[in-house]
Design a protein around this motif. Sequence first.
Motif, PDB file in Angstrom:
ATOM      1  N   ARG A  14      22.994  11.762  36.263  1.00  0.00           N
ATOM      2  CA  ARG A  14      23.021  10.840  37.397  1.00  0.00           C
ATOM      3  C   ARG A  14      21.613  10.638  37.942  1.00  0.00           C
ATOM      4  NH1 ARG A  14      22.204  10.449  42.291  1.00  0.00           N
ATOM      5  NH2 ARG A  14      21.777  12.641  42.588  1.00  0.00           N
ATOM      6  N   ARG A  15      20.866  11.727  38.052  1.00  0.00           N
ATOM      7  CA  ARG A  15      19.496  11.657  38.561  1.00  0.00           C
ATOM      8  C   ARG A  15      18.607  10.863  37.597  1.00  0.00           C
ATOM      9  NH1 ARG A  15      15.981  10.688  42.058  1.00  0.00           N
ATOM     10  NH2 ARG A  15      14.142  11.976  42.072  1.00  0.00           N
ATOM     11  N   GLN A  18      19.277   7.238  38.021  1.00  0.00           N
ATOM     12  CA  GLN A  18      18.666   6.781  39.272  1.00  0.00           C
ATOM     13  C   GLN A  18      17.157   6.585  39.098  1.00  0.00           C
ATOM     14  OE1 GLN A  18      18.638   9.687  42.513  1.00  0.00           O
ATOM     15  NE2 GLN A  18      19.348   8.069  43.896  1.00  0.00           N
ATOM     16  N   SER A  23      15.641   2.406  43.273  1.00  0.00           N
ATOM     17  CA  SER A  23      16.573   2.112  44.357  1.00  0.00           C
ATOM     18  C   SER A  23      15.870   1.265  45.408  1.00  0.00           C
ATOM     19  CB  SER A  23      17.076   3.413  44.986  1.00  0.00           C
ATOM     20  OG  SER A  23      16.024   4.057  45.677  1.00  0.00           O
TER      21      SER A  23
END
Length: 90
Positions: A14-15, A18, A23
């Motif tokens: 997930r990191r 990202q 973002s």
Amino acid sequence: MGNSLHADSKEQLRRAQQLLEGSDRAAPEPAKAVALLEGEAKKGNKEAMWMLAACCEYGLGTEKNTARAEHLYSAATHMAKPELAKMHQQ
């Protein structure tokens, strides 16, 4: 793989995602994502191998290396579906 280790691997993926995408508050950091994916791929994480292969294929956070990308795609496929890997080798 134990539940906590599995959860940690999912968090690392997930990191990494990202870091690849960035973002509203942070620019993409593909080199950091590749470092996370390398660690997970060494543990045999097929999702990490697949993501790392894409990074190698497109030169995202690492040098473009199609031979390594193909190797990682093949390894991940073999882990996911051994019968598909056998067909690919024929």
